[in-house]
Design a protein around this motif. Sequence first.
Motif, PDB file in Angstrom:
ATOM      1  N   GLU A 130      44.442 109.776  21.855  1.00 57.50           N
ATOM      2  CA  GLU A 130      45.868 109.876  21.610  1.00 57.50           C
ATOM      3  C   GLU A 130      46.488 108.494  21.684  1.00 57.50           C
ATOM      4  O   GLU A 130      46.147 107.699  22.556  1.00 57.50           O
ATOM      5  CB  GLU A 130      46.519 110.804  22.629  1.00 57.50           C
ATOM      6  CG  GLU A 130      46.049 112.237  22.500  1.00 57.50           C
ATOM      7  CD  GLU A 130      46.773 113.167  23.449  1.00 57.50           C
ATOM      8  OE1 GLU A 130      47.915 112.851  23.842  1.00 57.50           O
ATOM      9  OE2 GLU A 130      46.189 114.189  23.786  1.00 57.50           O
ATOM     10  N   GLU A 131      47.386 108.229  20.747  1.00 56.02           N
ATOM     11  CA  GLU A 131      48.076 106.953  20.740  1.00 56.02           C
ATOM     12  C   GLU A 131      49.232 107.005  21.729  1.00 56.02           C
ATOM     13  O   GLU A 131      49.981 107.972  21.771  1.00 56.02           O
ATOM     14  CB  GLU A 131      48.605 106.636  19.343  1.00 56.02           C
ATOM     15  CG  GLU A 131      47.500 106.406  18.325  1.00 56.02           C
ATOM     16  CD  GLU A 131      48.051 105.992  16.979  1.00 56.02           C
ATOM     17  OE1 GLU A 131      49.147 105.399  16.937  1.00 56.02           O
ATOM     18  OE2 GLU A 131      47.388 106.277  15.991  1.00 56.02           O
ATOM     19  N   ALA A 132      49.345 105.965  22.518  1.00 53.83           N
ATOM     20  CA  ALA A 132      50.443 105.896  23.479  1.00 53.83           C
ATOM     21  C   ALA A 132      51.724 105.524  22.736  1.00 53.83           C
ATOM     22  O   ALA A 132      51.726 104.664  21.853  1.00 53.83           O
ATOM     23  CB  ALA A 132      50.133 104.856  24.549  1.00 53.83           C
ATOM     24  N   GLU A 133      52.791 106.198  23.076  1.00 54.78           N
ATOM     25  CA  GLU A 133      54.075 105.880  22.455  1.00 54.78           C
ATOM     26  C   GLU A 133      54.750 104.763  23.228  1.00 54.78           C
ATOM     27  O   GLU A 133      54.717 104.729  24.453  1.00 54.78           O
ATOM     28  CB  GLU A 133      54.962 107.126  22.423  1.00 54.78           C
ATOM     29  CG  GLU A 133      54.454 108.164  21.453  1.00 54.78           C
ATOM     30  CD  GLU A 133      55.500 109.231  21.162  1.00 54.78           C
ATOM     31  OE1 GLU A 133      56.696 108.913  21.176  1.00 54.78           O
ATOM     32  OE2 GLU A 133      55.075 110.369  20.916  1.00 54.78           O
ATOM     33  N   LEU A 134      55.349 103.862  22.481  1.00 54.85           N
ATOM     34  CA  LEU A 134      56.064 102.747  23.095  1.00 54.85           C
ATOM     35  C   LEU A 134      57.511 103.130  23.347  1.00 54.85           C
ATOM     36  O   LEU A 134      58.104 103.892  22.587  1.00 54.85           O
ATOM     37  CB  LEU A 134      56.048 101.529  22.168  1.00 54.85           C
ATOM     38  CG  LEU A 134      54.695 100.937  21.805  1.00 54.85           C
ATOM     39  CD1 LEU A 134      54.876  99.832  20.786  1.00 54.85           C
ATOM     40  CD2 LEU A 134      53.998 100.401  23.037  1.00 54.85           C
ATOM     41  N   THR A 135      58.046 102.548  24.399  1.00 53.88           N
ATOM     42  CA  THR A 135      59.484 102.696  24.606  1.00 53.88           C
ATOM     43  C   THR A 135      60.181 101.746  23.645  1.00 53.88           C
ATOM     44  O   THR A 135      59.560 100.823  23.080  1.00 53.88           O
ATOM     45  CB  THR A 135      59.876 102.336  26.047  1.00 53.88           C
ATOM     46  OG1 THR A 135      59.600 100.944  26.271  1.00 53.88           O
ATOM     47  CG2 THR A 135      59.120 103.193  27.064  1.00 53.88           C
TER      48      THR A 135
END
Length: 77
Positions: free
Chosen positions: A59-64
């Motif tokens: 899973e790709e981590a979402e950036l703030t």
Amino acid sequence: MYISKTSKGKFYHNGEEITETKYNKILSLLHNRPTAEEGFAYRLTADLEWELYEVPVEEEAELTEAEALEILLGGAV
């Protein structure tokens, strides 16, 4: 699984000498690997059998918004 051939023409599988016939069988198996459905793959076992397994999904981590801005401005990588 490691398969190698020495300069003297001897074949090795996991450090153990094997015959040229077995080497050719392994090579043939590798060249004729079955095609797996999406999300799955095949691996060759030590018993020279193809084993189907599910490829783990990363899973790709979402950036703030702050992290994205910092990357765009060259502050983070």
